[in-house]
Design a protein around this motif. Sequence first.
Motif, PDB file in Angstrom:
ATOM      1  N   LEU A   1     -57.745  81.368 -56.337  1.00 56.70           N
ATOM      2  CA  LEU A   1     -56.959  80.134 -56.975  1.00 56.70           C
ATOM      3  C   LEU A   1     -55.574  80.328 -56.819  1.00 56.70           C
ATOM      4  CD1 LEU A   1     -58.950  80.862 -60.386  1.00 56.70           C
ATOM      5  CD2 LEU A   1     -59.050  78.903 -58.950  1.00 56.70           C
ATOM      6  N   LEU A   2     -54.887  81.349 -56.500  1.00 60.22           N
ATOM      7  CA  LEU A   2     -53.642  81.259 -56.236  1.00 60.22           C
ATOM      8  C   LEU A   2     -53.080  80.666 -54.804  1.00 60.22           C
ATOM      9  CD1 LEU A   2     -50.463  82.282 -56.842  1.00 60.22           C
ATOM     10  CD2 LEU A   2     -51.223  84.496 -55.395  1.00 60.22           C
ATOM     11  N   SER A   3     -53.976  81.059 -53.832  1.00 59.22           N
ATOM     12  CA  SER A   3     -53.750  80.220 -52.476  1.00 59.22           C
ATOM     13  C   SER A   3     -54.130  78.961 -52.723  1.00 59.22           C
ATOM     14  CB  SER A   3     -54.982  80.891 -51.632  1.00 59.22           C
ATOM     15  OG  SER A   3     -56.187  80.516 -52.052  1.00 59.22           O
ATOM     16  N   ALA A   4     -54.887  78.407 -53.566  1.00 62.05           N
ATOM     17  CA  ALA A   4     -55.229  76.887 -53.820  1.00 62.05           C
ATOM     18  C   ALA A   4     -53.847  76.277 -54.324  1.00 62.05           C
ATOM     19  CB  ALA A   4     -56.250  76.650 -54.750  1.00 62.05           C
ATOM     20  N   ILE A   5     -53.063  76.816 -55.050  1.00 64.30           N
ATOM     21  CA  ILE A   5     -51.986  76.319 -55.521  1.00 64.30           C
ATOM     22  C   ILE A   5     -50.849  75.988 -54.229  1.00 64.30           C
ATOM     23  CG2 ILE A   5     -49.598  76.674 -56.889  1.00 64.30           C
ATOM     24  CD1 ILE A   5     -51.251  78.507 -58.689  1.00 64.30           C
ATOM     25  N   PHE A   6     -50.663  76.841 -53.354  1.00 55.42           N
ATOM     26  CA  PHE A   6     -49.903  76.783 -51.994  1.00 55.42           C
ATOM     27  C   PHE A   6     -50.422  75.714 -51.192  1.00 55.42           C
ATOM     28  CE2 PHE A   6     -48.546  80.918 -53.562  1.00 55.42           C
ATOM     29  CZ  PHE A   6     -47.263  80.728 -53.687  1.00 55.42           C
ATOM     30  N   TYR A   7     -51.817  75.729 -51.194  1.00 55.41           N
ATOM     31  CA  TYR A   7     -52.647  74.736 -50.325  1.00 55.41           C
ATOM     32  C   TYR A   7     -52.232  73.160 -50.763  1.00 55.41           C
ATOM     33  CZ  TYR A   7     -56.464  71.690 -49.361  1.00 55.41           C
ATOM     34  OH  TYR A   7     -57.295  70.686 -48.974  1.00 55.41           O
ATOM     35  N   LEU A   8     -52.195  73.110 -52.201  1.00 52.92           N
ATOM     36  CA  LEU A   8     -52.242  71.678 -52.705  1.00 52.92           C
ATOM     37  C   LEU A   8     -50.430  71.247 -52.400  1.00 52.92           C
ATOM     38  CD1 LEU A   8     -53.872  71.888 -56.164  1.00 52.92           C
ATOM     39  CD2 LEU A   8     -54.570  70.930 -54.046  1.00 52.92           C
ATOM     40  N   VAL A   9     -49.714  72.276 -52.153  1.00 51.88           N
ATOM     41  CA  VAL A   9     -48.157  71.896 -52.022  1.00 51.88           C
ATOM     42  C   VAL A   9     -48.379  71.478 -50.658  1.00 51.88           C
ATOM     43  CG1 VAL A   9     -45.978  72.859 -51.753  1.00 51.88           C
ATOM     44  CG2 VAL A   9     -47.419  73.597 -53.728  1.00 51.88           C
ATOM     45  N   CYS A  10     -49.071  72.081 -49.653  1.00 46.53           N
ATOM     46  CA  CYS A  10     -49.086  71.682 -48.256  1.00 46.53           C
ATOM     47  C   CYS A  10     -49.745  70.370 -48.261  1.00 46.53           C
ATOM     48  CB  CYS A  10     -49.919  72.755 -47.533  1.00 46.53           C
ATOM     49  SG  CYS A  10     -49.118  74.384 -47.125  1.00 46.53           S
ATOM     50  N   VAL A  11     -50.652  70.230 -48.998  1.00 42.96           N
ATOM     51  CA  VAL A  11     -51.323  68.750 -48.955  1.00 42.96           C
ATOM     52  C   VAL A  11     -50.427  67.662 -49.334  1.00 42.96           C
ATOM     53  CG1 VAL A  11     -53.235  67.431 -50.072  1.00 42.96           C
ATOM     54  CG2 VAL A  11     -53.624  69.689 -49.184  1.00 42.96           C
ATOM     55  N   ALA A  12     -49.663  68.101 -50.633  1.00 39.63           N
ATOM     56  CA  ALA A  12     -48.514  67.010 -50.962  1.00 39.63           C
ATOM     57  C   ALA A  12     -47.581  66.859 -49.837  1.00 39.63           C
ATOM     58  CB  ALA A  12     -47.996  67.568 -52.543  1.00 39.63           C
ATOM     59  N   GLY A  13     -47.303  67.646 -49.045  1.00 39.83           N
ATOM     60  CA  GLY A  13     -46.071  67.697 -48.244  1.00 39.83           C
ATOM     61  C   GLY A  13     -46.773  66.616 -47.059  1.00 39.83           C
ATOM     62  N   VAL A  14     -47.920  67.093 -46.570  1.00 42.29           N
ATOM     63  CA  VAL A  14     -48.235  66.158 -45.574  1.00 42.29           C
ATOM     64  C   VAL A  14     -48.975  64.609 -45.861  1.00 42.29           C
ATOM     65  CG1 VAL A  14     -50.617  65.944 -43.799  1.00 42.29           C
ATOM     66  CG2 VAL A  14     -49.398  68.177 -44.100  1.00 42.29           C
ATOM     67  N   ALA A  15     -49.252  64.464 -47.080  1.00 42.10           N
ATOM     68  CA  ALA A  15     -49.635  63.201 -47.642  1.00 42.10           C
ATOM     69  C   ALA A  15     -48.333  62.546 -47.873  1.00 42.10           C
ATOM     70  CB  ALA A  15     -50.423  63.395 -48.755  1.00 42.10           C
ATOM     71  N   GLY A  16     -47.234  62.973 -48.259  1.00 42.25           N
ATOM     72  CA  GLY A  16     -45.922  62.333 -48.453  1.00 42.25           C
ATOM     73  C   GLY A  16     -45.382  61.734 -47.224  1.00 42.25           C
ATOM     74  N   ARG A  17     -45.496  62.770 -46.044  1.00 43.04           N
ATOM     75  CA  ARG A  17     -44.919  62.527 -45.003  1.00 43.04           C
ATOM     76  C   ARG A  17     -45.755  61.343 -44.290  1.00 43.04           C
ATOM     77  NH1 ARG A  17     -41.520  65.822 -41.863  1.00 43.04           N
ATOM     78  NH2 ARG A  17     -41.210  67.829 -43.098  1.00 43.04           N
ATOM     79  N   SER A  18     -47.082  61.542 -44.414  1.00 45.47           N
ATOM     80  CA  SER A  18     -47.788  60.390 -43.860  1.00 45.47           C
ATOM     81  C   SER A  18     -47.706  58.961 -44.594  1.00 45.47           C
ATOM     82  CB  SER A  18     -49.562  60.649 -44.154  1.00 45.47           C
ATOM     83  OG  SER A  18     -49.792  61.940 -43.677  1.00 45.47           O
ATOM     84  N   ASN A  19     -47.102  58.902 -45.799  1.00 48.43           N
ATOM     85  CA  ASN A  19     -46.969  57.648 -46.519  1.00 48.43           C
ATOM     86  C   ASN A  19     -45.540  57.377 -46.122  1.00 48.43           C
ATOM     87  OD1 ASN A  19     -49.403  57.702 -47.803  1.00 48.43           O
ATOM     88  ND2 ASN A  19     -48.510  58.722 -49.750  1.00 48.43           N
ATOM     89  N   GLN A  20     -44.650  58.146 -45.910  1.00 51.31           N
ATOM     90  CA  GLN A  20     -43.175  57.750 -45.197  1.00 51.31           C
ATOM     91  C   GLN A  20     -43.205  57.239 -44.043  1.00 51.31           C
ATOM     92  OE1 GLN A  20     -40.850  61.330 -46.280  1.00 51.31           O
ATOM     93  NE2 GLN A  20     -41.349  61.182 -48.423  1.00 51.31           N
ATOM     94  N   HIS A  21     -43.779  57.635 -42.977  1.00 51.58           N
ATOM     95  CA  HIS A  21     -43.465  57.408 -41.775  1.00 51.58           C
ATOM     96  C   HIS A  21     -44.823  56.815 -40.944  1.00 51.58           C
ATOM     97  CE1 HIS A  21     -39.965  59.950 -41.838  1.00 51.58           C
ATOM     98  NE2 HIS A  21     -40.735  60.927 -42.468  1.00 51.58           N
ATOM     99  N   PRO A  22     -44.659  55.691 -40.246  1.00 49.97           N
ATOM    100  CA  PRO A  22     -45.835  55.252 -39.503  1.00 49.97           C
ATOM    101  C   PRO A  22     -46.580  56.094 -38.317  1.00 49.97           C
ATOM    102  CG  PRO A  22     -43.609  54.187 -38.644  1.00 49.97           C
ATOM    103  CD  PRO A  22     -43.308  55.313 -39.770  1.00 49.97           C
ATOM    104  N   THR A  23     -47.711  55.669 -37.867  1.00 50.47           N
ATOM    105  CA  THR A  23     -48.323  56.564 -37.169  1.00 50.47           C
ATOM    106  C   THR A  23     -47.560  56.864 -35.824  1.00 50.47           C
ATOM    107  OG1 THR A  23     -50.259  55.619 -38.074  1.00 50.47           O
ATOM    108  CG2 THR A  23     -50.559  56.565 -36.047  1.00 50.47           C
ATOM    109  N   SER A  24     -46.802  55.710 -35.407  1.00 45.48           N
ATOM    110  CA  SER A  24     -46.197  55.919 -34.134  1.00 45.48           C
ATOM    111  C   SER A  24     -44.813  56.855 -34.282  1.00 45.48           C
ATOM    112  CB  SER A  24     -45.662  54.344 -33.653  1.00 45.48           C
ATOM    113  OG  SER A  24     -44.795  53.849 -34.613  1.00 45.48           O
ATOM    114  N   ASN A  25     -44.393  57.228 -35.453  1.00 44.79           N
ATOM    115  CA  ASN A  25     -43.213  57.803 -35.447  1.00 44.79           C
ATOM    116  C   ASN A  25     -43.619  59.456 -35.545  1.00 44.79           C
ATOM    117  OD1 ASN A  25     -40.830  58.979 -35.803  1.00 44.79           O
ATOM    118  ND2 ASN A  25     -40.395  57.824 -37.978  1.00 44.79           N
TER     119      ASN A  25
END
Length: 449
Positions: free
Chosen positions: A35-59
């Motif tokens: 459960l503790l590891s899942a917290i840090f995992y969700l932070v990683c997912v949020a970071g990746v999803a955030g970048r994916s939304n901010q930057h186009p595929t070509s960047n």
Amino acid sequence: MTLLALAAILEAIFLRIALPGDLKPRIVETIGLLLLSAIFYLVCVAGVAGRSNQHPTSNIEHRPATPAIVAIAILFRLTFWPLYPALSDDVFRYRWEGKLQAAGGNPYGARPNAPQWKSLRDQSFASTPGRDFRAVYGPLVEGIESIVYRVVARFEPRPFAQAFWFKLPSALFDLGAMAALWLLLKIKGLPPERLLIYAWSPLPLMEFWGTGHNDSIAVFFIVLALAAAAGNGWTWAFAALALAVASKIWPIFLFPLFIAAAGWRRWRECLVALPILALVSLPYWTPTLSWPQIDENFRFMSGFLGGWRNNDSLFGALLWAAGNDFYLAKKLAFAIVCAAVAAVILLRWPLERAALTVITALLMVSANCHPWYLTWILPFLALYPFPPLLLWIALAPLAHAAVIDWVGAGEWNGSTALRFYEYVPVYLSALSYQLSAISWRRSRLIADG
């Protein structure tokens, strides 16, 4: 650099789980660490999803390096590999079925407790689950079990050590699922770093590499089918989906979705599934296998939807509505899943979104929802990172609490009040998410005048 720091924290937690060795005396601690590891995992997912939304595929220059994500994912998996399965005894069932086939038996016609197969019992027999039931896995899984046993028995005579090696197919197909998901993301034009959502999740690490559940086989073929469909290779898509059904029966619900997505005029391409299913099933159509046995196997298999309860959520409501009639509740669950299939087809949703919806509905209304069942939806979240489902993935280790009494007293009770701590936050977050989405749409309509 932030992702690398989070990866280091995750690896430290995973090492704390794995290095002490046997998990059985440390089940509570293991659940807490997951459960503790899942917290840090969700932070990683949020970071990746955030970048994916901010930057186009070509960047590409602003993107995390995909090879690094894959390398770290493999490191995580190697950390869990030495663990002996402690949260489930399923590998012992895999081994017994493989040993039975090596002795000339048919797993669909034999029970572990059957007197005629008493000669197969050894010191690991007491760990074999479901000793009064015949096999319910698909013929492809049974064939893999047979091959693994014949190979492992050549170099390892010890029963418990043999059972450990039955984790290998699960691990290999998990790697295949990662590769297929990367291909799917590429074909769909989505950022490849979204692979992290599957690859860094603690769920497949424990369930596939630590415990060895064979669900990774079906997951691999489903993702491969989606990749083939995304590339307009419908014959290959139906072939891969047929192999998924040959692994586990539940992917059969996805066939109508694939047919609708391909276009009804191309229905002939789905016929490739028939010879594939016939070919993998042929070795098990023996003269000793009777129709009553087949019927019993299917009835037992349908217990997944209703027959016994384990970590269920909405099935409890269906059971109440059915007047505590399990058979009727199972019919209601089946009807709801069929309605979900019909709805997503009529709404013409994209194939991946439609499949995610149907599988989620299946898990929500079924009488059984083991933690490893949630790996069925995990690859889809790389395409649709739906927060309530990610929360469900994070809270899944709570269901392993049933193992505590199983190890301590030999009693399995998977439907205690503890499961509300898993499901109530998920359903509340889903409700909140939908209300927020409705509010956002209304504000946009008002703004657009």
